[in-house]
Scaffold this motif. Structure first.
Motif, PDB file in Angstrom:
ATOM      1  N   ALA A  63       9.932   6.637   0.697  1.00 41.35           N
ATOM      2  CA  ALA A  63       8.779   7.877   1.097  1.00 41.35           C
ATOM      3  C   ALA A  63       7.417   7.468   0.924  1.00 41.35           C
ATOM      4  O   ALA A  63       6.525   7.871   1.551  1.00 41.35           O
ATOM      5  N   LEU A  64       7.195   6.612  -0.111  1.00 40.11           N
ATOM      6  CA  LEU A  64       5.829   6.241  -0.294  1.00 40.11           C
ATOM      7  C   LEU A  64       5.437   5.380   0.819  1.00 40.11           C
ATOM      8  O   LEU A  64       4.287   5.449   1.137  1.00 40.11           O
ATOM      9  N   ILE A  65       6.133   4.447   1.337  1.00 42.85           N
ATOM     10  CA  ILE A  65       5.755   3.681   2.512  1.00 42.85           C
ATOM     11  C   ILE A  65       5.537   4.397   3.549  1.00 42.85           C
ATOM     12  O   ILE A  65       4.614   4.358   4.574  1.00 42.85           O
ATOM     13  N   ASP A  66       6.480   5.710   3.885  1.00 40.00           N
ATOM     14  CA  ASP A  66       6.083   6.516   5.020  1.00 40.00           C
ATOM     15  C   ASP A  66       4.797   7.179   4.801  1.00 40.00           C
ATOM     16  O   ASP A  66       4.170   7.567   6.063  1.00 40.00           O
ATOM     17  N   TRP A  67       4.093   7.605   3.519  1.00 46.14           N
ATOM     18  CA  TRP A  67       3.028   8.251   3.328  1.00 46.14           C
ATOM     19  C   TRP A  67       2.210   7.093   3.531  1.00 46.14           C
ATOM     20  O   TRP A  67       0.598   7.365   3.355  1.00 46.14           O
ATOM     21  N   SER A  68       2.264   5.940   3.823  1.00 46.15           N
ATOM     22  CA  SER A  68       1.238   5.019   3.763  1.00 46.15           C
ATOM     23  C   SER A  68       0.793   4.702   2.345  1.00 46.15           C
ATOM     24  O   SER A  68      -0.650   4.296   2.409  1.00 46.15           O
ATOM     25  N   LEU A  69       1.020   5.219   1.458  1.00 43.89           N
ATOM     26  CA  LEU A  69       0.360   4.848  -0.102  1.00 43.89           C
ATOM     27  C   LEU A  69       0.818   3.623  -0.664  1.00 43.89           C
ATOM     28  O   LEU A  69       0.288   2.803  -1.583  1.00 43.89           O
ATOM     29  N   ILE A  70       2.200   2.834  -0.220  1.00 41.92           N
ATOM     30  CA  ILE A  70       2.411   1.666  -0.872  1.00 41.92           C
ATOM     31  C   ILE A  70       2.829   0.714   0.346  1.00 41.92           C
ATOM     32  O   ILE A  70       3.230   1.142   1.502  1.00 41.92           O
ATOM     33  N   TYR A  71       2.713  -0.679   0.100  1.00 40.68           N
ATOM     34  CA  TYR A  71       3.261  -1.728   1.219  1.00 40.68           C
ATOM     35  C   TYR A  71       4.310  -2.632   0.639  1.00 40.68           C
ATOM     36  O   TYR A  71       4.106  -2.709  -0.708  1.00 40.68           O
ATOM     37  N   LYS A  72       5.004  -3.080   1.549  1.00 41.80           N
ATOM     38  CA  LYS A  72       6.102  -4.300   1.140  1.00 41.80           C
ATOM     39  C   LYS A  72       4.929  -5.291   1.245  1.00 41.80           C
ATOM     40  O   LYS A  72       4.016  -5.411   2.058  1.00 41.80           O
ATOM     41  N   LYS A  73       5.065  -6.150  -0.001  1.00 46.98           N
ATOM     42  CA  LYS A  73       4.525  -7.334  -0.073  1.00 46.98           C
ATOM     43  C   LYS A  73       5.260  -8.684  -0.004  1.00 46.98           C
ATOM     44  O   LYS A  73       6.412  -8.700  -0.944  1.00 46.98           O
ATOM     45  N   ARG A  74       5.177  -9.767   0.518  1.00 50.26           N
ATOM     46  CA  ARG A  74       6.137 -10.765   0.721  1.00 50.26           C
ATOM     47  C   ARG A  74       5.488 -11.742  -0.171  1.00 50.26           C
ATOM     48  O   ARG A  74       4.541 -12.042  -0.289  1.00 50.26           O
ATOM     49  N   ILE A  75       6.384 -12.351  -0.933  1.00 49.45           N
ATOM     50  CA  ILE A  75       6.063 -13.467  -1.763  1.00 49.45           C
ATOM     51  C   ILE A  75       6.972 -14.729  -1.433  1.00 49.45           C
ATOM     52  O   ILE A  75       8.166 -14.667  -1.133  1.00 49.45           O
ATOM     53  N   PRO A  76       6.254 -15.715  -0.999  1.00 45.58           N
ATOM     54  CA  PRO A  76       6.860 -16.954  -0.538  1.00 45.58           C
ATOM     55  C   PRO A  76       7.876 -17.395  -1.622  1.00 45.58           C
ATOM     56  O   PRO A  76       7.598 -17.648  -2.784  1.00 45.58           O
ATOM     57  N   GLY A  77       9.166 -17.797  -0.958  1.00 47.89           N
ATOM     58  CA  GLY A  77      10.189 -18.275  -1.720  1.00 47.89           C
ATOM     59  C   GLY A  77      11.199 -17.376  -2.458  1.00 47.89           C
ATOM     60  O   GLY A  77      11.915 -17.479  -2.921  1.00 47.89           O
ATOM     61  N   GLU A  78      10.971 -16.059  -2.304  1.00 48.39           N
ATOM     62  CA  GLU A  78      11.398 -14.781  -2.692  1.00 48.39           C
ATOM     63  C   GLU A  78      12.273 -14.071  -1.605  1.00 48.39           C
ATOM     64  O   GLU A  78      11.644 -13.792  -0.664  1.00 48.39           O
ATOM     65  N   ARG A  79      13.589 -13.714  -2.023  1.00 48.57           N
ATOM     66  CA  ARG A  79      14.261 -12.832  -0.939  1.00 48.57           C
ATOM     67  C   ARG A  79      14.118 -11.517  -1.246  1.00 48.57           C
ATOM     68  O   ARG A  79      14.325 -10.739  -0.567  1.00 48.57           O
ATOM     69  N   LYS A  80      13.755 -11.066  -2.522  1.00 49.42           N
ATOM     70  CA  LYS A  80      13.543  -9.891  -2.825  1.00 49.42           C
ATOM     71  C   LYS A  80      12.053  -9.159  -2.120  1.00 49.42           C
ATOM     72  O   LYS A  80      11.456  -9.616  -1.745  1.00 49.42           O
ATOM     73  N   GLU A  81      12.504  -7.815  -1.904  1.00 48.27           N
ATOM     74  CA  GLU A  81      11.293  -7.110  -1.444  1.00 48.27           C
ATOM     75  C   GLU A  81      10.270  -6.620  -2.659  1.00 48.27           C
ATOM     76  O   GLU A  81      10.701  -6.194  -3.664  1.00 48.27           O
ATOM     77  N   TYR A  82       9.021  -6.827  -2.493  1.00 49.26           N
ATOM     78  CA  TYR A  82       8.070  -6.678  -3.661  1.00 49.26           C
ATOM     79  C   TYR A  82       7.091  -5.350  -2.889  1.00 49.26           C
ATOM     80  O   TYR A  82       6.860  -5.438  -1.634  1.00 49.26           O
ATOM     81  N   PHE A  83       6.573  -4.658  -3.700  1.00 52.79           N
ATOM     82  CA  PHE A  83       5.560  -3.406  -3.260  1.00 52.79           C
ATOM     83  C   PHE A  83       4.333  -3.467  -4.143  1.00 52.79           C
ATOM     84  O   PHE A  83       4.326  -3.807  -5.260  1.00 52.79           O
ATOM     85  N   VAL A  84       3.414  -3.067  -3.356  1.00 51.26           N
ATOM     86  CA  VAL A  84       1.955  -2.792  -3.897  1.00 51.26           C
ATOM     87  C   VAL A  84       1.407  -1.815  -3.369  1.00 51.26           C
ATOM     88  O   VAL A  84       1.794  -1.136  -2.405  1.00 51.26           O
ATOM     89  N   ALA A  85       0.658  -0.797  -4.181  1.00 54.59           N
ATOM     90  CA  ALA A  85      -0.027   0.333  -3.826  1.00 54.59           C
ATOM     91  C   ALA A  85      -1.420   0.235  -3.402  1.00 54.59           C
ATOM     92  O   ALA A  85      -2.151  -0.996  -3.703  1.00 54.59           O
ATOM     93  N   GLU A  86      -1.773   0.897  -2.434  1.00 57.27           N
ATOM     94  CA  GLU A  86      -3.144   1.015  -2.072  1.00 57.27           C
ATOM     95  C   GLU A  86      -3.833   1.387  -3.375  1.00 57.27           C
ATOM     96  O   GLU A  86      -3.652   2.299  -3.873  1.00 57.27           O
ATOM     97  N   LYS A  87      -5.061   0.598  -3.720  1.00 54.88           N
ATOM     98  CA  LYS A  87      -5.754   0.665  -4.781  1.00 54.88           C
ATOM     99  C   LYS A  87      -7.034   1.565  -4.889  1.00 54.88           C
ATOM    100  O   LYS A  87      -7.535   2.141  -5.737  1.00 54.88           O
TER     101      LYS A  87
END
Length: 165
Positions: A63-87
């Motif tokens: 839902a937060l991604i749909d609202w464009s309030l957070i984004y997926k952040k790719r971390i090299p070497g990691e398979r998990k999804e990571y998230f960051v917020a618009e600051k």
């Protein structure tokens, strides 16, 4: 109060504000956690920090991604999804206004227009039609204010508001 306590209080406060605005508490708390975090967080880290289930975390992250309030952040070497917020809190406010308008205000404006399309004959019907028309006009004006906020640059908007007072 130390940093950790202040961060926890901020998350709780943002969660409470969210429920006042019709946003699920967990969604607002996840958003607050990501706002307050310097580094991207995985779903597991969010779950651990907020003590929420995976399904609850996933649902609210989407839902937060749909609202464009957070984004997926790719971390090299990691398979998990990571998230960051618009600051940028101004940008956060604009995005929330935009999404609330799209989901709530725009449909009400359309519906009010449809409701007032009947032929009024009696005094009571004419008064009701006037009520619908006045409410429709007010909603359109409020929508225009939202549009102005969305298009305004932060500094210019603040100057405009301060000048008005």
């Amino acid at each position: 109060m130390n940093y950790k306590e202040a961060k926890e209080e901020f998350i709780q406060l943002w969660g409470s504000l969210g429920t006042n605005w019709g946003i699920p508490k967990a969604m607002a708390e996840i958003h607050a956690l990501l706002l307050a975090s310097e580094n991207p967080l995985s779903t597991d880290e969010i779950m651990d920090e907020l003590k929420v289930s995976r399904s609850n975390a996933n649902l609210n992250i989407r839902a937060l991604i749909d609202w464009s309030l957070i984004y997926k952040k790719r971390i090299p070497g990691e398979r998990k999804e990571y998230f960051v917020a618009e600051k940028d809190i101004w940008e956060v406010a604009v995005r929330i206004i935009k999404e609330r308008r799209r989901r709530e205000v725009d449909p009400v404006i359309r519906e009010l227009k449809n409701l007032s399309s009947f032929e009024a004959e009696s005094f009571e019907e004419k008064n009701f039609k006037n009520l619908l028309s006045d409410t429709h006009e007010l909603a359109k004006k409020m929508n225009t204010i939202g549009d102005m906020v969305e298009r305004a640059e932060k500094l210019n908007f603040v100057k405009w508001v301060v000048k008005g007072f």
